[in-house]
Scaffold this motif. Structure first.
Motif, PDB file in Angstrom:
ATOM      1  N   SER A  93       4.263  70.176 -15.618  1.00  0.00           N
ATOM      2  CA  SER A  93       3.358  70.887 -14.710  1.00  0.00           C
ATOM      3  C   SER A  93       2.291  69.903 -14.243  1.00  0.00           C
ATOM      4  N   LYS A  94       1.350  70.402 -13.443  1.00  0.00           N
ATOM      5  CA  LYS A  94       0.262  69.550 -12.958  1.00  0.00           C
ATOM      6  C   LYS A  94      -0.615  69.049 -14.107  1.00  0.00           C
ATOM      7  N   LYS A  95      -0.572  69.774 -15.259  1.00  0.00           N
ATOM      8  CA  LYS A  95      -1.389  69.386 -16.409  1.00  0.00           C
ATOM      9  C   LYS A  95      -0.713  68.313 -17.264  1.00  0.00           C
ATOM     10  N   THR A  96       0.548  67.969 -16.944  1.00  0.00           N
ATOM     11  CA  THR A  96       1.274  66.946 -17.708  1.00  0.00           C
ATOM     12  C   THR A  96       0.721  65.562 -17.382  1.00  0.00           C
ATOM     13  N   ASP A  97       0.491  64.755 -18.409  1.00  0.00           N
ATOM     14  CA  ASP A  97      -0.020  63.387 -18.204  1.00  0.00           C
ATOM     15  C   ASP A  97       1.080  62.344 -18.224  1.00  0.00           C
ATOM     16  N   ILE A  98       2.061  62.519 -19.123  1.00  0.00           N
ATOM     17  CA  ILE A  98       3.121  61.514 -19.296  1.00  0.00           C
ATOM     18  C   ILE A  98       4.449  62.223 -19.523  1.00  0.00           C
ATOM     19  N   VAL A  99       5.520  61.702 -18.953  1.00  0.00           N
ATOM     20  CA  VAL A  99       6.880  62.156 -19.250  1.00  0.00           C
ATOM     21  C   VAL A  99       7.644  60.988 -19.854  1.00  0.00           C
ATOM     22  N   VAL A 100       8.175  61.188 -21.069  1.00  0.00           N
ATOM     23  CA  VAL A 100       9.020  60.186 -21.710  1.00  0.00           C
ATOM     24  C   VAL A 100      10.467  60.536 -21.377  1.00  0.00           C
ATOM     25  N   ALA A 101      11.128  59.702 -20.600  1.00  0.00           N
ATOM     26  CA  ALA A 101      12.457  60.027 -20.069  1.00  0.00           C
ATOM     27  C   ALA A 101      13.533  59.173 -20.717  1.00  0.00           C
ATOM     28  N   GLY A 102      14.526  59.859 -21.308  1.00  0.00           N
ATOM     29  CA  GLY A 102      15.706  59.181 -21.818  1.00  0.00           C
ATOM     30  C   GLY A 102      16.789  59.169 -20.766  1.00  0.00           C
ATOM     31  N   SER A 103      18.026  58.902 -21.178  1.00  0.00           N
ATOM     32  CA  SER A 103      19.135  58.882 -20.229  1.00  0.00           C
ATOM     33  C   SER A 103      19.492  60.308 -19.804  1.00  0.00           C
ATOM     34  N   ASP A 104      20.097  60.430 -18.634  1.00  0.00           N
ATOM     35  CA  ASP A 104      20.529  61.724 -18.087  1.00  0.00           C
ATOM     36  C   ASP A 104      19.362  62.710 -17.946  1.00  0.00           C
ATOM     37  N   ALA A 105      18.150  62.185 -17.698  1.00  0.00           N
ATOM     38  CA  ALA A 105      17.010  63.070 -17.457  1.00  0.00           C
ATOM     39  C   ALA A 105      17.220  63.774 -16.117  1.00  0.00           C
ATOM     40  N   GLY A 106      17.019  65.075 -16.098  1.00  0.00           N
ATOM     41  CA  GLY A 106      17.334  65.860 -14.903  1.00  0.00           C
ATOM     42  C   GLY A 106      16.119  66.298 -14.116  1.00  0.00           C
ATOM     43  N   SER A 107      15.997  67.633 -13.975  1.00  0.00           N
ATOM     44  CA  SER A 107      14.989  68.202 -13.083  1.00  0.00           C
ATOM     45  C   SER A 107      13.560  67.911 -13.530  1.00  0.00           C
ATOM     46  N   LYS A 108      13.349  67.761 -14.820  1.00  0.00           N
ATOM     47  CA  LYS A 108      11.983  67.480 -15.296  1.00  0.00           C
ATOM     48  C   LYS A 108      11.505  66.115 -14.801  1.00  0.00           C
ATOM     49  N   LEU A 109      12.401  65.128 -14.833  1.00  0.00           N
ATOM     50  CA  LEU A 109      12.055  63.796 -14.346  1.00  0.00           C
ATOM     51  C   LEU A 109      11.768  63.838 -12.851  1.00  0.00           C
ATOM     52  N   THR A 110      12.636  64.541 -12.109  1.00  0.00           N
ATOM     53  CA  THR A 110      12.451  64.665 -10.660  1.00  0.00           C
ATOM     54  C   THR A 110      11.119  65.320 -10.336  1.00  0.00           C
ATOM     55  N   LYS A 111      10.803  66.382 -11.060  1.00  0.00           N
ATOM     56  CA  LYS A 111       9.550  67.099 -10.833  1.00  0.00           C
ATOM     57  C   LYS A 111       8.355  66.203 -11.156  1.00  0.00           C
ATOM     58  N   ALA A 112       8.460  65.431 -12.250  1.00  0.00           N
ATOM     59  CA  ALA A 112       7.381  64.522 -12.626  1.00  0.00           C
ATOM     60  C   ALA A 112       7.155  63.466 -11.553  1.00  0.00           C
ATOM     61  N   GLN A 113       8.243  62.948 -10.997  1.00  0.00           N
ATOM     62  CA  GLN A 113       8.138  61.943  -9.926  1.00  0.00           C
ATOM     63  C   GLN A 113       7.489  62.547  -8.685  1.00  0.00           C
ATOM     64  N   ASP A 114       7.872  63.792  -8.364  1.00  0.00           N
ATOM     65  CA  ASP A 114       7.292  64.470  -7.189  1.00  0.00           C
ATOM     66  C   ASP A 114       5.789  64.686  -7.361  1.00  0.00           C
ATOM     67  N   LEU A 115       5.364  64.938  -8.619  1.00  0.00           N
ATOM     68  CA  LEU A 115       3.950  65.194  -8.896  1.00  0.00           C
ATOM     69  C   LEU A 115       3.161  63.909  -9.155  1.00  0.00           C
ATOM     70  N   GLY A 116       3.853  62.771  -9.169  1.00  0.00           N
ATOM     71  CA  GLY A 116       3.178  61.498  -9.390  1.00  0.00           C
ATOM     72  C   GLY A 116       2.748  61.283 -10.829  1.00  0.00           C
ATOM     73  N   ILE A 117       3.467  61.896 -11.766  1.00  0.00           N
ATOM     74  CA  ILE A 117       3.128  61.798 -13.190  1.00  0.00           C
ATOM     75  C   ILE A 117       3.676  60.484 -13.763  1.00  0.00           C
ATOM     76  N   GLU A 118       2.928  59.883 -14.670  1.00  0.00           N
ATOM     77  CA  GLU A 118       3.340  58.622 -15.289  1.00  0.00           C
ATOM     78  C   GLU A 118       4.633  58.806 -16.086  1.00  0.00           C
ATOM     79  N   ILE A 119       5.603  57.928 -15.879  1.00  0.00           N
ATOM     80  CA  ILE A 119       6.908  58.001 -16.559  1.00  0.00           C
ATOM     81  C   ILE A 119       7.031  56.845 -17.546  1.00  0.00           C
ATOM     82  N   TRP A 120       7.400  57.182 -18.782  1.00  0.00           N
ATOM     83  CA  TRP A 120       7.628  56.178 -19.811  1.00  0.00           C
ATOM     84  C   TRP A 120       9.099  56.162 -20.200  1.00  0.00           C
TER      85      TRP A 120
END
Length: 591
Positions: free
Chosen positions: A556-583
């Protein structure tokens, strides 16, 4: 905990749900949600009347099944659950996941079981829920297999891999778990109520027992935004069907003193069958309740089970009142110590304020040893009462001075059970400090609040010297609770008790991950998504929490970081759309 079953500490807190008993309470819930969420969508599910379960799968293989217990610690019943035919030992995907659900006994199997017990001269089970609970408490797994339990799974307790509750249910079904098909979507209370009314008409024709309908916010990101109270999720509520009613007669009233000094009236009644159990006693709550209902000795009354558990008086049948009925004699003195009872303006209860009242001391000892507190196996009401009545103990510190010879002085306690009880008392010294805080019986401080305080202040020395301002600054800890704590720890008697407990070696430290302001991820909300190669989900969550993070299940907008493994789906896409930091997983491990 149950004899023969090991404790199991849940990786994720298993919250209970707030109950609603009317349409008005559902409307109040909807109002609270709409203060935070614009146009929420709800999903309505049947509330199965069974025993709550947590299933832990590692790499797709069932490794642990446990009861809910107090939400933090339950019992390991893995071998019993493996005998439930519809629980897959291996999922269709090799993933790490923790799933919540309900084990129940289908009505057909319940009837068959009771018929068999009658033929064997054994007492029948009162209802399918009791039968399901009794079955999973069987150490003999062949008995479990024979009785034919079943399950419905309804929640992913580990960080969810989907965006909505509906998707979670579909995913659980895809994995091979059994999900209840009866559910409906709603956008307002009228639609929710229509589903409740429809289910109520179908209730008796179902193959299993239900006791209500659970209403949840469907979007998981919105669930995260709403969060939790100390006890309940703010994004869900359980509507309970109206209780079954029965008519009986008030014969007498007992007045008992609790650990806080509150004097509670309990009615003795003509025994009557209610909700499949025989009931002969019912709570009358307090003096104001008695006056409001105008309850008298000899009255014919209608009783029900509040929350389907505690029998209570709903109303007096005034048209059946006779001259035999007489007003209740409200006590002016404590039934245990004889002290004057007080009725404070801001309370509905009568209260004994004598700190030396034997009933209060005895009840505090029972509470201290209870499962949610210090969890001392074998130290129940009967044993505590004997120890207290024989003047072997006078406060909780005395428990840790007991010897095996002291325990052998009790009725029906032999050497083997004395040694077992002695060991249980000694083992309780190693509990994490939140168990001790709750066990002390401080007013307004429940088990969840105790844990939150311990997480934030790390040890009892810090907690006992903290100011009300420091305590009330902790999330979900209000001023009333904070002031109650500071007043309790300021008492000379409390300081003496804590010194005695420390002297006998009671642990004063919080043994879970401590929240530190200087931790690298303190105050950050982190979401895990995709498949991790070096860590399990549980390990990754634990590492993040140790770094101070709050691990969430959805982006959500309140998320600060998303830790993404392989085959990350809609959560990764949503994080990228919101400009959230990806680890990456490697970045987490490096930190």
């Amino acid at each position: 905990m149950l004899s023969g079953f090991k404790k199991y500490t849940h990786d994720y807190q298993l919250y209970s749900l707030q109950d609603a008993f009317s349409k008005e309470e559902l409307e109040a819930f909807d109002t609270r949600v709409r203060k935070e969420i614009t146009e929420p969508e709800y999903i309505c599910e049947l509330k199965i009347d069974g025993l709550s379960l947590s299933l832990v799968y590692a790499n797709g293989v069932l490794v642990t099944a446990a009861t809910r217990g107090d939400g933090s610690v339950g019992e390991d019943i893995t071998e019993q659950v493996k005998r439930i035919k519809d629980v897959p030992l291996v999922l269709s995907e090799p993933i790490d996941i923790v799933v919540r659900g309900e084990a129940y006994l289908p009505r057909r199997n319940f009837q068959k079981l009771n018929l068999e017990r009658e033929e064997e001269g054994l007492p029948s089970f009162a209802n399918p829920r009791n039968a399901a609970a009794g079955t999973l408490r069987q150490l003999n797994t062949k008995v479990v297999a024979r009785r034919g339990l079943a399950t419905f799974l309804y929640q992913e307790a580990s960080p969810a891999t989907n965006d909505t509750q509906e998707e979670v249910l579909e995913y659980l079904e895809k994995l091979g778990l059994v999900v209840n098909e009866q559910r409906a979507f709603a956008t307002n209370i009228s639609e929710i109520w229509a589903f409740i009314e429809k289910v109520a008409t179908q209730r008796d024709s179902l193959a299993y027992d239900i006791d209500g309908v659970v209403i949840k916010v469907n979007q998981l990101a919105q669930q995260d935004a709403l969060g939790f109270t100390v006890k309940f999720p703010k994004w869900a509520i359980a509507y309970k069907f109206p209780a079954e009613l029965a008519e009986t007669e008030i014969l007498s009233v007992d007045w008992t003193v609790g650990r806080t000094g509150v004097v509670t009236p309990t009615a003795n009644m003509t025994p009557v069958l209610l909700a499949q159990t025989t009931v002969a006693r019912a709570t009358l709550h307090n003096v104001d309740y008695i006056k409001e209902k105008d309850i008298r000795l000899g009255d014919k009354v209608v009783i029900y089970k509040a929350g389907d558990i505690i029998p209570a008086v709903q109303r007096v049948l005034l048209d059946k009142r006779t001259s035999v009925s007489v007003a209740l004699n409200i006590p002016k003195h404590c039934p245990e110590c004889g002290s004057d009872l007080l009725h404070f303006e801001d309370e509905v209860a009568l209260r004994c304020v004598n700190p030396l009242c034997p009933a209060q001391i005895r009840e505090k000892l029972i509470h201290f040893a209870s499962r949610g507190a210090m969890n001392i196996m074998g130290l129940g009401n009967a044993v505590v009462t004997q120890l207290f009545d024989k003047k072997i103990i006078t406060d909780v510190a005395d428990l840790y001075q007991l010897t095996i010879d002291d325990l052998l002085k009790l009725d029906k306690v032999k050497e083997k059970s004395a040694k077992k009880l002695y060991q249980a008392i000694q083992s309780s010294k190693e509990n994490s400090v939140e168990k001790l805080i709750f066990g002390l019986g401080i007013r307004h401080v429940g088990s969840k609040a105790a844990k939150i305080i311990a997480e934030n202040l790390s040890n009892l020395d810090s907690i006992s010297t903290a100011t009300a301002e420091t305590l009330s600054a902790i999330p979900t800890i209000g001023t009333v609770l904070a002031e109650s704590l500071t007043k309790y720890f300021a008492l000379d008697g409390t300081k003496k008790l804590l010194a005695e407990l420390k002297a006998v070696g009671i642990n004063f430290d919080y043994l879970g991950p401590v929240k530190r302001d200087d931790a690298p991820l303190s105050g950050k909300t982190v979401v895990l998504t995709g498949k991790l190669s070096q860590l399990t989900r549980t390990e990754a969550k634990e590492k993040l929490e140790n770094l101070g993070a709050n691990v969430s299940g959805s982006v959500s907008k309140k998320t600060d970081i998303v830790v993404a493994g392989s085959d990350a789906g809609s959560k990764l896409t949503k994080a990228q759309d919101l400009g959230i930091e990806i680890w990456t997983e490697e970045e987490l491990i490096k930190l």
